[in-house]
Motif scaffolding. Structure first.
Motif, mmCIF file in Angstrom:
data_model
loop_
_atom_site.group_PDB
_atom_site.id
_atom_site.type_symbol
_atom_site.label_atom_id
_atom_site.label_comp_id
_atom_site.label_asym_id
_atom_site.label_seq_id
_atom_site.Cartn_x
_atom_site.Cartn_y
_atom_site.Cartn_z
ATOM 1 N N MET A 306 0.265 -1.343 0.099
ATOM 2 C CA MET A 306 -0.192 -0.230 -0.031
ATOM 3 C C MET A 306 1.128 1.502 0.199
ATOM 4 O O MET A 306 0.799 2.542 0.159
ATOM 5 C CB MET A 306 -1.133 -0.065 1.527
ATOM 6 C CG MET A 306 -2.351 -0.680 1.153
ATOM 7 S SD MET A 306 -3.010 -0.857 2.382
ATOM 8 C CE MET A 306 -3.780 0.254 2.471
ATOM 9 N N GLY A 307 2.475 0.842 -0.116
ATOM 10 C CA GLY A 307 3.086 2.359 -0.051
ATOM 11 C C GLY A 307 3.003 2.807 1.287
ATOM 12 O O GLY A 307 3.660 4.011 1.626
ATOM 13 N N MET A 308 2.544 2.484 2.141
ATOM 14 C CA MET A 308 3.328 2.972 3.363
ATOM 15 C C MET A 308 4.033 2.806 4.313
ATOM 16 O O MET A 308 3.860 3.649 5.942
ATOM 17 C CB MET A 308 1.453 3.058 4.550
ATOM 18 C CG MET A 308 0.302 3.288 3.935
ATOM 19 S SD MET A 308 -1.415 3.350 5.160
ATOM 20 C CE MET A 308 -1.988 2.685 5.506
ATOM 21 N N LEU B 110 -2.568 14.099 0.893
ATOM 22 C CA LEU B 110 -2.856 13.082 -0.203
ATOM 23 C C LEU B 110 -2.966 11.680 1.331
ATOM 24 O O LEU B 110 -2.530 11.894 1.935
ATOM 25 C CB LEU B 110 -1.241 13.085 -0.724
ATOM 26 C CG LEU B 110 -0.757 14.453 -1.366
ATOM 27 C CD1 LEU B 110 0.681 14.894 -2.017
ATOM 28 C CD2 LEU B 110 -1.821 14.921 -2.459
ATOM 29 N N TYR B 111 -3.208 11.376 -0.102
ATOM 30 C CA TYR B 111 -3.652 10.003 0.626
ATOM 31 C C TYR B 111 -1.906 8.989 0.955
ATOM 32 O O TYR B 111 -1.822 8.422 -0.047
ATOM 33 C CB TYR B 111 -4.562 8.169 0.451
ATOM 34 C CG TYR B 111 -6.376 9.215 0.779
ATOM 35 C CD1 TYR B 111 -6.245 10.288 0.952
ATOM 36 C CD2 TYR B 111 -6.990 8.413 -0.490
ATOM 37 C CE1 TYR B 111 -8.172 10.707 1.161
ATOM 38 C CE2 TYR B 111 -8.366 8.878 -0.105
ATOM 39 C CZ TYR B 111 -8.902 9.924 0.526
ATOM 40 O OH TYR B 111 -10.131 10.263 0.275
ATOM 41 N N PRO B 112 -1.578 8.632 1.872
ATOM 42 C CA PRO B 112 -0.561 8.083 2.180
ATOM 43 C C PRO B 112 -0.383 6.545 1.623
ATOM 44 O O PRO B 112 1.121 5.982 0.497
ATOM 45 C CB PRO B 112 -0.402 6.969 3.708
ATOM 46 C CG PRO B 112 -1.034 7.480 4.485
ATOM 47 C CD PRO B 112 -1.805 9.049 3.636
ATOM 48 N N TRP B 113 -1.754 5.814 1.460
ATOM 49 C CA TRP B 113 -2.159 4.851 0.619
ATOM 50 C C TRP B 113 -1.500 4.799 -1.329
ATOM 51 O O TRP B 113 -1.917 3.627 -2.154
ATOM 52 C CB TRP B 113 -3.120 3.826 1.431
ATOM 53 C CG TRP B 113 -3.807 3.933 1.490
ATOM 54 C CD1 TRP B 113 -4.741 4.412 0.188
ATOM 55 C CD2 TRP B 113 -4.659 4.961 1.840
ATOM 56 N NE1 TRP B 113 -5.776 4.584 0.307
ATOM 57 C CE2 TRP B 113 -5.910 5.328 1.240
ATOM 58 C CE3 TRP B 113 -4.486 5.634 3.549
ATOM 59 C CZ2 TRP B 113 -6.870 6.308 2.739
ATOM 60 C CZ3 TRP B 113 -4.648 6.217 3.700
ATOM 61 C CH2 TRP B 113 -6.470 6.733 3.237
ATOM 62 N N ARG B 114 -2.128 5.902 -1.557
ATOM 63 C CA ARG B 114 -1.797 6.144 -3.042
ATOM 64 C C ARG B 114 -0.305 6.907 -3.682
ATOM 65 O O ARG B 114 -0.590 7.545 -2.646
ATOM 66 C CB ARG B 114 -3.269 7.087 -3.438
ATOM 67 C CG ARG B 114 -4.531 5.554 -3.278
ATOM 68 C CD ARG B 114 -5.573 7.186 -3.664
ATOM 69 N NE ARG B 114 -7.203 6.635 -3.433
ATOM 70 C CZ ARG B 114 -7.672 6.020 -4.453
ATOM 71 N NH1 ARG B 114 -7.412 6.864 -6.198
ATOM 72 N NH2 ARG B 114 -8.625 5.103 -4.449
ATOM 73 N N TYR B 154 5.204 7.676 -3.952
ATOM 74 C CA TYR B 154 4.312 8.132 -2.763
ATOM 75 C C TYR B 154 4.454 9.238 -2.231
ATOM 76 O O TYR B 154 5.504 10.186 -2.530
ATOM 77 C CB TYR B 154 4.889 7.214 -2.229
ATOM 78 C CG TYR B 154 3.887 5.621 -2.225
ATOM 79 C CD1 TYR B 154 2.911 5.168 -2.095
ATOM 80 C CD2 TYR B 154 4.286 4.211 -3.092
ATOM 81 C CE1 TYR B 154 1.871 4.595 -2.524
ATOM 82 C CE2 TYR B 154 3.306 3.554 -3.472
ATOM 83 C CZ TYR B 154 1.904 3.529 -3.272
ATOM 84 O OH TYR B 154 2.053 1.671 -3.801
#
Lengths: 310, 279
Positions: A306-308, B110-114, B154
């Motif tokens: 998810m890139g987190m 910003l959405y961190p998972w996008r 990211y």
């Protein structure tokens, strides 16, 4: 490998304390045994010895201390004895092709694992659904949350027999079902609490932003609340699976079950075989550790995807 | 090539193009009172303002002067307790539902998972653009904010200034005519801010959008705006509206010109006059 040193230090400390504790824990039983074998003791009879502290007994009979570390039925076995028992009831039996024998901890662990996984699946599902309902409905929040909290204040050992009685009354003969229910009962709560927190984690501005897009409530759930809750979910799942295992073992204790790690513990207690109890305990701990580690791995992979993960 | 996302927006546009010289945003006697535990707070009192198509309007004032609240009323994120406001000739709610504006918050959010591309795609997904159209739009607005090549990164891999540019791109992606910006550069340092101001002016010049811009900074307001709205608190109200005589073309050096300094003076005076009520 940097982490290995502190972990090993703690492990060595625990083993050392355990090892040292063996002698005072076992000295009385060891002296009784020695008396029967005709050894000269100070004081000589069990009755007299009851008045004397274990420390004094050890001081007065130093020759017997070594015996406390090699007893057949010790009050507290040594780590080595537990390891040997564990080996004998798992790997050795597996090597002899008897992994699923009734005396094998692998068999009992497998029975416990099944109920745990069913309970975990059920509890997690209920927890997530409950959390969604709580976040989206104030009425549910006000009415469900207090019950959820109360449910966790009832001792599970008191509740477990009732669940078993009720399910057998309903004609459910499979023992897995009531155990899974008890397990789910313990497991849903951390998931519920974690998911409520996770679903509510997006900042107000984030929700405002979606409103400026005229996004529907379902879109806000799918695109913002649900992904935002994932890190919280995994943290809860790790607590939840451990709770599910505890629930299953507790469910196996008072039920007259003959298989499962909980049943092993109970039978070991009834037949005075502490080694069996300890082996089952360690097996349960290893199982819990493995399950939590698996979830931790799943968390890392998911968050990375998810890139987190920075 | 660019199709309107919803029929309702088409209606909104038609209305404003038919009626010439109708302001894009028109507020008359707006009041907004928040009921709090400590009694009512007058966030807006008798606020009237017309904003024309293509204007760059800055709202400046101390904290609590209602500048953000005013912007949120335009965006239908707050409801006025009295008065009228129209956006594109319709109610703010209708304008919001027609996706008439893009909103940029102080935090990039910003959405961190996008990825950056995924974040810009977010409004497009919600509004139901086709996949091909989404791709084209993401590429176009990334170029517009000079973030070409960062689509797959990211948010945490970008600096604060770049993140804010991405959030502006996100607001531009669906081609709303109005851009509402709530202290978008407030959290950035002076150097980055200067650079982004310059870029924003270029972007405004190229896209001919109507921009409402909330800020704390006098130089920023004077440098960017065709119209500066000075506000003051308790109750939140407009104390001065300055139509800037500066040309559309504004190099950074314009900030040393006498005209610039003169406007800045007037803004400062307006702010000071507003504050006199406090003491």
């Amino acid at each position: 490998m940097r982490n290995a040193l502190p972990i090993l230090t703690v492990l060595v400390a625990i083993l050392a304390i355990w090892y040292v504790a063996v002698a005072p824990m076992n000295i009385r039983v060891a002296l009784d045994q020695a008396q029967r074998d005709g050894a000269a003791l100070q004081p000589a009879t069990a009755l007299e010895r009851q008045e004397v502290s274990v420390w004094a007994l050890m001081l007065n009979n130093p020759a017997q201390i070594v015996g406390t570390y090699a007893m057949e039925r010790p009050r507290l076995p040594t780590p080595g004895q537990v390891a040997v028992e564990l080996w004998n009831t798992t790997a050795e039996m597996a090597l002899n092709g008897r992994a699923m024998s009734k005396r094998s901890l692998l068999y009992h662990g497998w029975i416990t694992l099944q109920s745990t996984l069913w309970g975990f699946a059920l509890g997690t599902t209920l927890g997530i659904l409950g959390a969604v309902a709580i976040v989206y409905s104030r009425v549910v929040d006000m009415s469900l949350m207090p019950w959820a909290i109360i449910s966790q204040t009832v001792p599970i050992v008191a509740l477990a027999p009732m669940i078993i009685v009720v399910s057998s009354q309903l004609g459910i003969t499979d023992r897995t079902v009531p155990k899974a229910i008890i397990s789910a009962y313990l497991c849903y709560f951390p998931v519920l609490v974690g998911m409520v927190k996770g679903l509510r984690s997006p900042a107000h501005a984030q929700l405002d932003l979606l409103q400026t897009y005229n996004a529907s409530g379902f879109q806000a759930f799918l695109k913002l609340r649900l992904p935002a809750s994932v890190p919280y979910l995994f943290t809860s799942l790790k607590v939840g699976i451990a709770a599910a295992l505890v629930g299953t073992i507790v469910g196996e204790l008072p039920t007259g079950a003959i298989s499962g790690l909980g049943a092993r513990i109970l039978i070991g207690d009834q037949f005075g075989t502490p080694l069996a109890i300890w082996a089952a305990l360690v097996a349960a701990a290893v199982l819990a550790g493995a399950l939590v580690t698996l979830l931790d791995l799943a968390q890392r992979i998911t968050l990375k995807r998810m890139g987190m993960q920075a | 090539m660019i199709r309107p996302p919803a029929a309702s927006q088409y209606c909104g546009q038609q209305e404003t193009t038919d009626v010439t010289h109708q302001p894009v945003i028109s507020a008359k006697g707006l009041d907004l009172t928040f009921q709090t535990g400590d009694g009512p707070v007058h966030a807006l009192r008798d606020v009237s303002l017309d904003i024309e198509r293509g204007d760059f309007v800055s709202f400046i004032g101390p904290s609590g002067c209602g500048k953000t609240t005013f912007l949120r009323v335009m965006a239908d994120l707050e409801q006025p307790t009295a008065g009228q406001i129209t956006v594109n000739g319709t109610s703010p709610e209708a304008a919001r539902k027609a996706r008439a504006y893009g909103y940029v918050f102080q935090a990039a959010g910003l959405y961190p998972w996008r990825t950056i591309g995924g974040n810009i795609r977010l409004p497009l997904e919600i509004m139901g653009y086709s996949r091909a159209d989404q791709d084209a739009r993401v590429a176009r607005v990334l170029e517009l904010v000079e973030l070409g090549g960062f689509e797959k990164k990211y948010p945490w891999q970008l600096s604060g200034g770049m993140q804010q540019r991405a959030s502006i791109a996100r607001a531009l992606a669906f081609d709303a005519d109005i851009l509402l910006m709530d202290e978008p550069f407030g959290a950035l340092d002076e150097i980055v801010r200067d650079h982004l101001n310059e870029q924003l002016l270029k972007l405004w010049d190229r896209t001919n959008k109507t921009i409402c811009f909330v800020t704390h900074s006098i130089p920023e307001a004077v440098y960017l705006s065709t119209k500066i709205v000075v506000m003051s608190p308790r109750p939140g109200r407009i104390t001065d509206v300055i139509d800037s005589p500066l040309p559309r073309e504004r190099p950074l050096e314009i900030r040393d010109s006498p005209e610039f300094i003169q406007i800045a003076h007037r803004v400062r005076d307006g702010l000071r006059a507003g504050h006199a009520y406090d003491d």
